[in-house]
Design a protein around this motif. Sequence first.
Motif, PDB file in Angstrom:
ATOM      1  N   ALA A  91      13.879 -11.884   3.688  1.00 51.56           N
ATOM      2  CA  ALA A  91      13.576 -13.178   2.793  1.00 51.56           C
ATOM      3  C   ALA A  91      13.489 -14.235   3.924  1.00 51.56           C
ATOM      4  CB  ALA A  91      14.792 -13.364   1.858  1.00 51.56           C
ATOM      5  N   ARG A  92      14.399 -14.407   4.654  1.00 51.51           N
ATOM      6  CA  ARG A  92      14.496 -15.422   5.757  1.00 51.51           C
ATOM      7  C   ARG A  92      13.449 -15.732   6.406  1.00 51.51           C
ATOM      8  NH1 ARG A  92      15.562 -17.214  10.516  1.00 51.51           N
ATOM      9  NH2 ARG A  92      16.971 -19.256  10.933  1.00 51.51           N
ATOM     10  N   ILE A 106       7.374 -23.682  -1.246  1.00 53.73           N
ATOM     11  CA  ILE A 106       7.596 -22.858   0.036  1.00 53.73           C
ATOM     12  C   ILE A 106       8.249 -21.376  -0.666  1.00 53.73           C
ATOM     13  CG2 ILE A 106       9.187 -22.666   1.678  1.00 53.73           C
ATOM     14  CD1 ILE A 106       8.712 -25.587   2.263  1.00 53.73           C
ATOM     15  N   ALA A 107       9.154 -21.819  -1.654  1.00 53.05           N
ATOM     16  CA  ALA A 107      10.004 -20.486  -2.360  1.00 53.05           C
ATOM     17  C   ALA A 107       9.062 -19.681  -2.979  1.00 53.05           C
ATOM     18  CB  ALA A 107      10.870 -21.006  -3.326  1.00 53.05           C
ATOM     19  N   LYS A 108       7.924 -20.492  -3.829  1.00 48.84           N
ATOM     20  CA  LYS A 108       6.921 -19.493  -4.365  1.00 48.84           C
ATOM     21  C   LYS A 108       5.851 -18.881  -3.493  1.00 48.84           C
ATOM     22  CE  LYS A 108       3.007 -20.157  -7.501  1.00 48.84           C
ATOM     23  NZ  LYS A 108       2.268 -21.180  -8.353  1.00 48.84           N
ATOM     24  N   SER A 165      13.106 -17.133  -4.970  1.00 51.69           N
ATOM     25  CA  SER A 165      13.498 -18.563  -6.017  1.00 51.69           C
ATOM     26  C   SER A 165      13.833 -19.476  -4.885  1.00 51.69           C
ATOM     27  CB  SER A 165      14.743 -18.146  -6.985  1.00 51.69           C
ATOM     28  OG  SER A 165      15.837 -17.553  -6.047  1.00 51.69           O
ATOM     29  N   GLU A 166      14.028 -20.847  -5.510  1.00 54.55           N
ATOM     30  CA  GLU A 166      14.521 -21.937  -4.695  1.00 54.55           C
ATOM     31  C   GLU A 166      16.096 -21.736  -4.317  1.00 54.55           C
ATOM     32  OE1 GLU A 166      13.247 -26.373  -5.078  1.00 54.55           O
ATOM     33  OE2 GLU A 166      12.880 -25.511  -6.870  1.00 54.55           O
ATOM     34  N   ALA A 167      16.727 -21.004  -5.270  1.00 54.36           N
ATOM     35  CA  ALA A 167      17.845 -20.740  -4.999  1.00 54.36           C
ATOM     36  C   ALA A 167      18.164 -19.831  -3.557  1.00 54.36           C
ATOM     37  CB  ALA A 167      18.684 -20.032  -6.208  1.00 54.36           C
ATOM     38  N   ALA A 168      17.215 -18.889  -3.840  1.00 55.44           N
ATOM     39  CA  ALA A 168      17.426 -17.846  -2.552  1.00 55.44           C
ATOM     40  C   ALA A 168      17.253 -18.755  -1.343  1.00 55.44           C
ATOM     41  CB  ALA A 168      16.204 -16.844  -2.762  1.00 55.44           C
TER      42      ALA A 168
END
Length: 203
Positions: A6-7, A31-33, A38-41
């Motif tokens: 993910a990073r 960016i998350a999309k 998710s934005e939380a991630a």
Amino acid sequence: MQQKPARIRILDAAHELMLTVGLARATTKEIAKAAGCSEAALYKYFASKEELFIRVLEERLPTLGPLLDRLMSEPEKYTVEENLTEIARQAALFYEQSFPIAASLYAETQLKRRHDDAMREMGAGAHMPIKGVAAYLRVEQRAGRVHPYADTFAAASLLMGACAQRAFAYDATAEGTPPPVDSFAPAVARTLLRGISLAGDPA
């Protein structure tokens, strides 16, 4: 095919969006999309968009930090001119790639101010490469390879300023492109060295 961590996906997406729409318009939501999370991630890995911006610069663009660290630890492995040429080459490539990302900030005064405040809190900012090059030049002064009265901060500012100018100052020329880095870097290094070498006599 195994998905990237993910990073890494977030950094890739941030780099692409910052290049295409600019830092000001590249929101953490977009960016998350683009990263498929998710934005939380996103905030699990990066505390803010400013921190994400710094990581993009450090991990996706040519960086001066490792080069300067190496030159300060063993400055006499190469000549001062060779060292300055490599600094100029790396800096020119960095500004060439980072200018399209950061340019949009200058169109929004309040956003630029918030960005600068965040950079200051993280001990980062556009002034840091200048300080790093000045520190390297002071090492060369102590080694007796740069004139003892040379203003290292001014010299570093001139070098970094020339490299930054290369990123945007040539768009209106007949060629529409900056000078090739392989000829630009040694020319700038050689010219700067004439002003700070032991043969010179800086005031």
